[in-house]
Write an enzyme that holds these catalytic residues in place. Structure first.
Site, PDB file in Angstrom:
ATOM      1  CD  GLU A 203      32.816 -72.722 -47.786  1.00 12.48           C
ATOM      2  OE1 GLU A 203      31.971 -72.202 -48.527  1.00 12.48           O
ATOM      3  OE2 GLU A 203      33.334 -73.822 -48.014  1.00 12.48           O
TER       4      GLU A 203
ATOM      5  CD  GLU B 247      32.451 -77.440 -45.828  1.00 15.21           C
ATOM      6  OE1 GLU B 247      32.311 -77.429 -47.069  1.00 15.21           O
ATOM      7  OE2 GLU B 247      31.869 -76.643 -45.081  1.00 15.21           O
TER       8      GLU B 247
END
Lengths: 674, 674, 674
Positions: free
Chosen positions: C149, C306
């Site tokens: 991320e 995710e």
């Protein structure tokens, strides 16, 4: 505080150093007129007492002490270390704190010293000792007041270093620390103690209570509380060396989160605290603060060290205390365990930020004010009551667990709801018990439970080592225990107890909590209890009974029908579980029912808005009846009051069966006729 | 500004340096088409004029100046020092400010120089002098525009050192300073000047207006205003040395709190200001700003230096000025004392943060826009009116006291209410007088009072030395004075005058204020005045008449029946006291009644939403009638208007008894036929 | 990601390093029970892998990799560089970021490395290479997951220096830079590259999106995105050197503003992203995120890397995903282009800030939970569907332009409205198309347009070089183009295109926008379209048709009657202009009408609250029907569905003309029978 006056001390903070000496004599005259007999002196005089690093100058304080002694007043003697002198900040910038965001402070304000500054530690203890030596012969010193309203926190380099030492003592090894802090998460493994930094906005936090590593932040909260407590102990011990039997304390602040007051209380000879309710606080909230302050010292009477006679200038709106309110709130303190009634302040400052905080002697400088007249009446009452109430105790049968480390851990938690506040959850239960006029003791995780019929531990998120066993033992022997959602989850290091919630309390409660649903503020579920429907919100546990009896279930959503209230028979006692947060009337209904069953009596039956509490001494009860309403109420003496009681304030005798009016803001202190 | 044009200057900020030269000629053509005759030049050109520390390069400015002169335009010549060049910040970081939170700035923005930087002081004055020398022969320079919109503050080390010097000059000794700042409070005694630090978030403040030591913060506000004023004076004097008769000013910003404009005004040859009302400001608020800007220079006509032709890009919503509004607001400025009508800006930038602020010449680059057409009409009107209005005066009989130090002190005060705002309290009175079309002058604490029938000083919290005496003298001789709650409390150092509120005004007002009750925003009391009931809030004084006549009392709460409005006959005059904050209609009712009694006339009776003001010159009146409504209104000439007046804009003659429609956003400038 | 499993990978983040080894075998057992076949490993293990600067220790990871391989699981192998080790921060403080306000960080958190730190660059690439070498022989590694991320920004000295180098490359000379940044405004001319500082709160910004120099801030946004992309590329190239055919990606975050994902996508072998909708996000918003993630890689299927099985602990209220929702949202991802369904996380942590985020294996440690049971069902379905959907494509006929630089520029703009948000404006059009079940591709400014019937570019504020020409070419050849207010205003450097709005789009649209009116949130205008009246707000362009046909006009205010909706025939196509922001139903009405005309079909006609999308492969269509309602709906097979389709999940065959119930949260994956 030494109660050698034979009555409750009455007075407050006095700062003659702000005034020319010609005012002092007039002050003495006016204060005696009001009935004042106790002065808190020397709270913020460090710069005067120590004008430079190697000089003390006690001449002004000597004059004040002599004046006060000559006028027959007692002294609550402060050590002045609540704010350091400007020269110290200039010469030793290390005494200045670093804020949560990393900002280094300059000289200013108060509560401004880094607790881990060696310079501050040295000079504060030295001053306390010098004061003790200088004034040890003054027998009118009733007690010592270390510093002032300890609080805040610091994140400087000295704190960082001291934190590492504190951690070494706590954990012994980095292996243990890494395990406790769960540092394998996000690869935070520490290989050297010096890699550890303070947890603040520069490192693990993104807001005051939002941290990425709960273990680190929790330890820093402990460390910060301990650091300031060490400051306190350094001064205390310095005084004790000179005056072995000195009574020593400081002024606390009720539900003040940063300092673990229960731990502090063990180091204090008595509890003193400052009561400044907001203009819109409900009166049960103030009562709760008093009960907490009594509770942290296991029921010992406390000193109300500060309250305002009229307005508090730092409130957003300095609303006047209406006629009678100052008296009512003073007696409320006594009703909950105070043996001292003191104020901030005796004469109003004319400069700086507290000049619009009220005082016995206002800017006008006379006794011809409403506030002065009301104070004088209160002073008279305290003299009139004399030693009757001194050292009397509250003998409660209900205990509420309140634990600072649990408070910190709950509010550091990332999930399940940012709306969850420990004090608010505790207050739900306190409010109901207070409305029922049932006495409550606040206890800690390590308190003796044997004297209580009912122990309530709302949101006992952190189950400390041995606590679950002690609770089981208590219930097994016949006690009744109640806890709520989000309990039993973690241990002291905020690591979850695996195997299913509520962890070590699972067997005691006879349940398994599978999931926790957090509801946004505008959403709710419902339950039925005792024929009425109540809204549920905040958190709803999705739980399974594993032996417990289901007393109520959810009415809505996909978990409709799952248990919301359970009771588990365990040994000779019972363990209750409230799986969600409910509306206020639910708690009154539940606790009324439980207390009736347990034969826990109300102090007295009184109309709404009236508070009734009890203190007892030598087998004699004192019942306080406090009318918080704006209007007169009717008190009926046969609703719990013994016959032939006397009101200590008016000396009036009340016959059984009598009903009489108690005026708005009125107070009764009833006892059996002697 | 020199009015040697024989008419009001019309134009605004012109920044040809942002454009290729081929655009310049087109600009001249378009601006002349619009009637522009005055250009503000050179506002932000420091980096161009001085590309390195030891080099000036005026070549581009020479070309612009020649272009403008050749086109017959006047110049309002700026010194460019409102933003320093990047090289200066890189080479001398001391020119960069330190913010209130202690953050050191890097190069960026504007208004970016530390006022106490010797490097900035040297280079800014040198540039001003160099400009004066270079362009002294240009007779089309009407005035000099020092820097731009002075403002903000700095908390750097240079400021800290300069502050200590400033304090030494003000107090002479640390003893005097410690007394004035009341440093015995919280043990803040200073033993060395170098112990004093700037008051900001690192020291005494916990928010912009929340300070622990009012005395320190107040002095820093004075010091900061003075520091920037010294910057102004340095440049002014540099120009004056070269051009002894130069007209010199800068552009102010109305009710701008950080700078004491009344003190600044004494150093300015005329007042210039920038008018940027918010899209939802009521029009009386703009009127109040104009009146303040006229008032600080004792009534002298001012220059409207900046306003937007259309939108202001920095507003949250860049709402268009509707058709007619730009013209209406321009004439509103004139109606309140402007002798110059100028704009920001003449051609729209294509880059950076002001490119969506409107201009005479828009991005489209033509005159074929609504905005251009409206500007051209206004330009024509100003030319048509010629010199009629120049130097005319507003002869008001009502004065409103507005004092910057009082503003700072009130809003630094810790208590009695965080809701108290000085400007809002002043506006209550202004709004009522404006609604009544009664002319108002803004005066200071040291202004001459002799020409006024009524002097109003809302929240005269700080009574400066001698002010109470001057007010008494004024009333004694027959004047009428009105003040309000929270007045007479402190002196210049924010220390309370002991002996009872309102301190030095007690005798004049014939009252004693015992207590002040602060009401939360959702609470109110009530009073009755002239048969109507009004809500009271914010603060309610609990006062006792000590000679004053009680005109109204509170209706509610425990102080029901205590005075809320009093009048004290004092010598030949009267002193009124309004003890609380009331609803808007109360002020209209009270002031209407007082003005009627005092024979203070309305300019003219006009329908709601219409403003009427008066300026006079050589015995001749000019009446401005401004229709702020969205619809046409009917103006009746016999309601205060003299017969046979002529509208200077339309040349139309209005007969007595005539009623005529004034269109939405319409304007009349009436005078007696010549 | 390599789809060599012959089915969609199913699994998620697995962190065995947080657990004792005895847990590992149990994990394998449980995960296989759930059908898991893909594990994301090694995301945050840098501190373990590299305990000191010159040591790697892969022993634990070796064990994990062997365990996983022995259990037949595939691996999505992370490089662990999303958080640096503590020792690195202590030894090289340069790796720590400086925040937007200038605050230097200490060790803590994640996403904590300065992208321009040479130390970080060196060590992160070295670790990636070492991992590649160590594990190149593991054929069960399906893909590599660089860092985690990516995000945030840094403002340190290294960034400042790197920014200057980046600028030199972009502009070549200071002359060009000064021109592009319009530095003549406010005298910001730079004479030396070293005078340039990072734009943050210390320099040009006064809030995150409020800057004084748009050009500087825009370039810093580009530079910051590029800097992190260079970090990604360094690691990617290090792996590629060892494993030339490795599939390499990272996990993106949908509409994440700081990183220009379309530019990043060119460097990624496939797109992976993390989907964490808020509890109150509408489902079309999630759909839009999926479509964007598919769009930046020109339609290539993406990996859902995710999502949470149950709750997201960092949401303000961790509301449970209701029964069926996890499955529904997983299939929604597939419906919009996912070829992988993965989760964070497989086993719940017991410590630190994500311990209340849910997992396959909860704290209770068993498979006997609702969440596990639902996951197991999903795992079974994915196995059942097998390779049918892999590599299928969405063939949309409508394109929405979404451009990151335009996003930055719009929201840096000072004016015309602080309420203007790019994503919100794009969402107005997406929401309508989604409600109509019309497939949409997100494209960039440089995308091929030839396959689309309709191209919509809301608020195309920044017209990049060549874009206007490409759009004209597209329309000329028969395409339909639609854009809105505040389009065509600037070029890449945020400088306005002079000559009238909408700049380079003027000819294509056949209009001239003279003025832009910004409406406060409580104000609106109105228009009529197709017989209905709609509220207009935010911005209202005041425009003139210059060839375009006027389809609707404003009903209110002084611009009543001016065009609000226009259509310009241009070549063989049409260019539409929507001059203001309107209510949601307007967009449905407009787009329905346009799509009908253009013969752009809906995927299927379904009841409200039901989503229908299509993917196709080898001439075969797969239609996803997703019931987001809380109740069953009736699906009618003759409303767009082919006859004789089969539901891949249930294997049920649906006959033409049949109507059948689809349960709440139910899913169909329909295809023609084989």
């Amino acid at each position: 505080m030494r109660t050698d006056l034979g009555k409750m001390p009455f007075g407050g903070d006095y700062n003659p150093e702000q005034w020319p000496r010609e005012i002092w004599a007039e002050d003495m005259r006016l204060l005696k007129e009001a009935g004042v007999d106790m002065l808190t002196l020397n709270v913020f005089s460090w710069a005067t007492l120590q004008p430079s690093e190697d000089t003390y100058d006690f001449s002004q304080l000597d004059d004040i002490m002599n004046l006060v002694r000559d006028n027959g007043m007692r002294v609550f003697m402060a050590t002045s270390t609540g704010a350091h002198p400007a020269w110290m900040a200039t010469r030793y910038p290390e005494v200045l704190r670093v804020e949560f965001d990393g900002k280094k402070r300059k000289f200013g304000g108060r509560h401004n010293s880094c607790p881990n500054s060696p310079v501050f530690q040295h000079h504060s203890a030295a001053l306390a000792e010098a004061l003790a030596k200088r004034y040890q012969s003054y027998t009118n010193i009733s007690a010592w007041h270390i510093s002032n309203e300890y609080g805040g926190s610091c994140y400087c380099e000295n704190c960082e270093k001291a934190f590492r030492v504190w951690l070494q003592r706590r954990y012994g090894s980095l292996e243990k620390l890494n395990e406790s802090w769960n540092t394998s998460f996000w690869g935070h493994t520490f290989y050297d103690w010096d890699e550890i930094v303070v947890p603040n906005l520069q490192s693990e936090h993104f807001a005051e209570t939002r941290t990425m590593f709960q273990g680190i932040s929790l330890d820093y909260a402990r460390f910060n509380s301990d650091s300031m407590m060490e400051n306190y102990k350094l001064e205390r011990d310095a005084i004790r060396r000179v005056i072995p039997d000195a009574q020593i304390s400081t002024n606390l602040m009720g539900f003040y989160k940063p300092l673990d007051y229960r731990k502090w209380a063990k180091e204090m000879d008595f509890i003193g605290w400052d009561n400044y309710p907001s203009y819109d606080d409900p009166y049960y909230r103030t009562a709760m603060c008093h009960d907490l302050m009594r509770g942290i010292k296991d029921g010992q009477p406390f000193a109300l060290v500060e309250q305002t006679p009229g307005v508090s200038n730092w409130h957003p709106y300095s609303a006047l205390k209406r006629p009678g309110v100052m008296r009512l709130w003073s007696w409320q303190a006594v009703a909950h365990g105070a043996d001292t009634v003191m104020f901030f302040q005796l004469r109003r400052s004319i400069g700086s930020c507290e000049k619009y905080h009220s005082a016995f002697i206002d800017h006008v400088g006379t006794s011809e004010t409403r506030v002065f007249r009301e104070l004088k009446i209160l002073g008279g009452e305290l003299a009139h009551v004399g030693d009757h109430l001194l050292n009397s105790r509250t003998n409660a049968q209900v205990a509420l667990v309140f634990d600072w480390e649990n408070w910190w851990a709950i509010e550091f938690s990332a999930g399940p709801s940012t709306e969850l506040r420990y004090m608010k959850e505790v207050m739900r239960y306190y409010e109901a018990l207070h409305a029922l006029n049932i006495s409550v003791d606040f206890i800690g995780a390590d308190s003796d439970l044997s004297t209580y019929k009912l122990v309530i531990a709302p949101v006992l998120y952190m189950t400390k080592t041995g606590h679950a066993e002690r609770l089981k033992e208590y219930v097994r022997k016949g006690g009744t225990f109640l806890t709520t959602f989000f309990s039993g989850i973690v241990k002291e290091d905020d690591r979850v107890v695996p195997g299913g919630y509520p962890g070590e309390l699972r067997e005691l409660l006879g349940i398994w909590v599978e999931e926790i649903d957090a509801l946004p503020p505008d959403k709710h579920n419902r339950i039925v209890w005792s024929g009425k429907t109540y809204k549920a919100g905040l958190l709803c546990d999705l739980l399974h009974a594993r032996g417990a009896e289901v007393l109520s279930t959810y009415l809505d959503d996909f978990y409709r029908g799952m248990p919301a209230l359970t009771r588990n028979r365990f040994g000779a006692g019972e363990a209750w579980y409230v799986a969600t947060a409910l509306e206020a009337p639910f708690y009154i209904s539940l606790l009324k029912s439980m207390c009736d069953t347990l034969e826990i009596g109300q102090v007295m039956q009184v109309p709404p808005g009236v508070e009734a509490t009890r203190r007892s001494k030598d087998g004699r009860d004192f019942i306080f009846v406090l009318n918080h309403n704006e209007t007169e109420v009717l008190i009926e003496t046969d609703r719990g009051m013994e016959t032939g009681m006397v009101d200590l304030l008016s000396d009036r005798i009340l016959r059984k069966g009598e009903a009489f009016g108690l005026e708005a803001k009125g107070v009764l202190v009833l006892t059996s006729g002697e």
